[in-house]
Design a protein around this motif. Structure first.
Motif, PDB file in Angstrom:
ATOM      1  N   LYS A   1       0.013  -0.686  -4.722  1.00 19.72           N
ATOM      2  CA  LYS A   1      -1.009   0.366  -4.716  1.00 19.72           C
ATOM      3  C   LYS A   1      -0.302   1.720  -4.722  1.00 19.72           C
ATOM      4  CE  LYS A   1      -4.930   0.071  -2.665  1.00 19.72           C
ATOM      5  NZ  LYS A   1      -5.975   0.061  -1.629  1.00 19.72           N
TER       6      LYS A   1
ATOM      7  N   ASP B   1       0.837  -1.212   0.000  1.00 17.07           N
ATOM      8  CA  ASP B   1       0.000   0.000   0.000  1.00 17.07           C
ATOM      9  C   ASP B   1       0.870   1.259   0.000  1.00 17.07           C
ATOM     10  OD1 ASP B   1      -2.290   1.475   0.108  1.00 17.07           O
ATOM     11  OD2 ASP B   1      -2.880   0.887   2.134  1.00 17.07           O
TER      12      ASP B   1
ATOM     13  N   GLU C   1      -4.917   4.706  -6.106  1.00 14.81           N
ATOM     14  CA  GLU C   1      -5.942   5.228  -5.186  1.00 14.81           C
ATOM     15  C   GLU C   1      -6.036   6.743  -5.314  1.00 14.81           C
ATOM     16  OE1 GLU C   1      -4.802   3.325  -1.386  1.00 14.81           O
ATOM     17  OE2 GLU C   1      -3.299   4.885  -1.194  1.00 14.81           O
TER      18      GLU C   1
HETATM   19 MG    MG Z   1      -5.012   0.738   2.123  1.00 16.04          MG
END
Ligand code: MG
Ligand code: C2E
Ligand code: MG
Length: 552
Positions: free
Chosen positions: A447, A426, A483
């Motif tokens: 991510k 992440d 994201e």
């Molecule tokens: Mg996350």
């Protein structure tokens, strides 16, 4: 520091001894003068009698002289014995006092002795127009180091830290160990030259940050320092100074560790808020105030819903809505993150059980949990209890985890993957992980942090960075999720850059379990259960006409 103190005491003791010696010397001289007086006439009489000038010498005089000699010898021996005895007692007394005042491990002052020392230096400093600064510091992540290398190694590290700090603080400073890895240096200084204290704080930080190698084990440590000062008051208690320095130290840690920070009264309210947060988290956990929210994750290519990321939410009745970016680090520090996370995952698995079987549930895991050797077992137990297939669970670990012991991280990721759980990295791009680390750890996905994505359309630098991350992902065979997609424009750029999944406010903000369920029900994406009979999807991702139901 402690040796200097001992030296000081020895000097005082020597002065006492010299006074005593002078008195004895006086007595000895008097005895000697008496001896000379008596001896002079006695010896003349003895000599005269020996040469035959007179009869026997005066017996009384001879006896007085012999008594005088005996007295001198006896007195001298008695004095010597007494002096030795007094010396021994003084030494024992001093050792006892030193033991009571110093920390046996590091030789620094201990907490008990600070009050006395502080009073003395505050009064001295005030007479000289100076102030006293308290530089409170502890080692960042010392507990982790202790756990990794053992307590003996930790003790040696503390000794080394005390040695290094003692060598960089000026002569008038007093270094104390308050307990654990917490030290405080009391330092008189000229208030017009505050930058001198800044320089000392920097020197302490540098001295501690030098690599440590003990028993062939190398480690790098940092410290955070909080500084408070007496504000020109002589009656400033050590407790108040330490309290203020402690608040400043917490502030220094929050602004990035390895720093120092001066106390400011505004920090007091922050510290109160922190206390309220801690008690709020404790009571909130027992009252079930923490709930999972879910944010859609979309395949950007075709706009299909592919899963949800679970994000913790807390509405505190006392403090209001608190962001996970605030409460998660506090829960980590007070040792409650594992329990909190497990209870949220448990609820999320129950919720996700009813979702279409193709939808993935992603959950965030704290680095603290990753250090727990039983974490994989605990997770498997939760999965088994919920009857949730491990293949549908994805664990998100942040890039900052890679600064931890990489061997532990690797074995944890491997055991999670062996159970079929997917693992993604992440917030990629924020933590400086190396290519070698990326290659050596078996991640399933990267991510990209939202800070690069949100401004993508306006900032060419960010666009280049995202392109580079995507091509790195392609090279390492790692699929990408972006994201923070907030606009169509950003979506367009991302689609041009490559194939990836995404999430962001454009598709939807995180929603509670009920709203998420309603959304899925409206798209016929709930599996039939006893709770939701007849809500089964004939084909989860398309309607009867074959049209996509989940559009981005
Ligand atoms: Mg996350
Ligand atoms: P994260 O895992 O990177 O989660 C994404 C964050 O970005 C979430 O913030 C989400 O609400 C926000 N976000 C998503 N799309 C957009 C967008 O388009 N624009 C903007 N500005 N923000 C967007 P949130 O929920 O505040 O969570 C923050 C962080 O807290 C998470 O970052 C995660 O690291 C942590 N966190 C949340 N829940 C948990 C949890 O249960 N356990 C652990 N260990 N950490 C959690
Ligand atoms: Mg993230």
């Amino acid at each position: 520091m402690a040796t200097a103190k001992t030296q000081e005491r020895w000097t005082q003791d020597k002065v006492g001894r010299t006074e005593r010696d002078v008195i004895v010397m006086g007595i000895a001289i008097a005895a000697c003068l008496l001896f000379v007086g008596i001896g002079g006439s006695a010896m003349t009489q003895i000599l005269d009698s020996w040469l035959g000038h007179r009869d026997r010498p005066d017996q009384l005089l001879i006896s007085a002289m012999l008594l005088n000699i005996a007295l001198i010898i006896f007195g001298w021996r008695r004095y010597d014995e007494l002096a030795q005895e007094v010396d021994k007692r003084r030494r024992a007394e001093m050792e006892a006092r030193e033991l009571a005042e110093t920390d046996p491990l590091t030789g620094c002052l201990n907490r008990r002795s600070i009050g006395t020392i502080m009073n003395r230096i505050a009064v001295d400093a005030c007479h000289r127009g100076q102030e006293v600064a308290a530089l409170l510091f502890d080692l960042d992540k010392f507990k982790l180091i202790n756990d990794l290398h053992g307590h003996k190694w930790g003790d040696r590290l503390l000794i080394e830290v005390a040695r290094r700090v003692s060598s960089v603080v000026p002569a008038g400073a007093h270094l104390a160990r308050l307990g654990g890895d917490e030290f405080c240096c009391f330092l008189p200084y000229d208030p017009r030259l505050q930058e001198q204290v800044d320089r000392i704080a920097v020197n302490i930080l540098h001295a501690i940050a030098l690599p440590v190698s003990l028993d062939g084990t190398a480690s790098e440590i940092t410290a955070s320092i909080g500084i408070a000062h007496t504000h020109g008051k002589t009656d400033s208690s050590d407790e108040l100074l330490i309290h203020e320095a402690d608040i400043a130290m917490y502030h220094a840690k929050r602004s990035g560790r390895g720093r120092y920070c001066w106390f400011d009264p505004s920090m007091e309210s922050e510290s109160r808020f922190r206390g309220e947060l801690e008690s709020g988290i404790r009571s909130g956990m027992t009252k079930g105030e923490f709930v999972p929210f879910y944010q859609q994750q979309i395949d950007l290519d075709n706009g299909e819903l592919v899963g949800f990321e679970m994000l913790a939410r807390w509405h505190s009745p006392k403090l209001g809505e608190i962001s996970p970016e605030i409460f998660i680090p506090v829960a980590e520090e007070i040792g409650l993150i594992a329990d909190l996370s497990e209870s949220l995952i448990k609820r999320a698995l129950q919720d996700a059980k009813h979702w279409d079987p193709r939808l993935i549930l992603s959950v965030n895991i704290s680095p603290v949990q990753l250090r727990d050797p039983w974490f994989a077992q605990k997770l498997l137990r939760l999965l088994a209890e919920a009857g949730f297939p491990p293949e549908r669970l994805e664990i998100e670990i942040t890039e900052s985890c890679l600064h931890e012991d990489i061997g532990t991280v690797r074995s944890m990721i491997t055991s999670l993957k062996n159970q079929g759980i997917q693992v993604s990295l992440d917030d990629f791009g924020t933590g400086y992980s190396s290519l070698a680390q990326l290659r050596s750890l078996p991640f399933d996905r990267l991510k990209i942090d939202r800070s690069f994505v949100t401004e993508l359309a306006e900032d060419e630098g960010n666009a280049k960075l995202v392109e580079a991350i995507v091509s790195l992902g392609n090279e390492l065979n790692l699929p990408i999720t972006a994201e923070g997609i907030e606009s169509e424009k950003v979506l367009e750029v991302l689609r041009r850059i490559g194939k990836m999944k995404g999430q962001g406010f454009l598709y939807g903000k995180p929603q509670d379990a009920h709203t998420t369920q309603e959304l899925l029900a409206s798209r016929n994406l709930l599996t039939p259960t006893q709770d939701h009979p007849g809500q089964a999807a004939e084909s989860p991702l398309t309607d009867q006409a074959g049209n996509r139901k989940i559009a981005g």
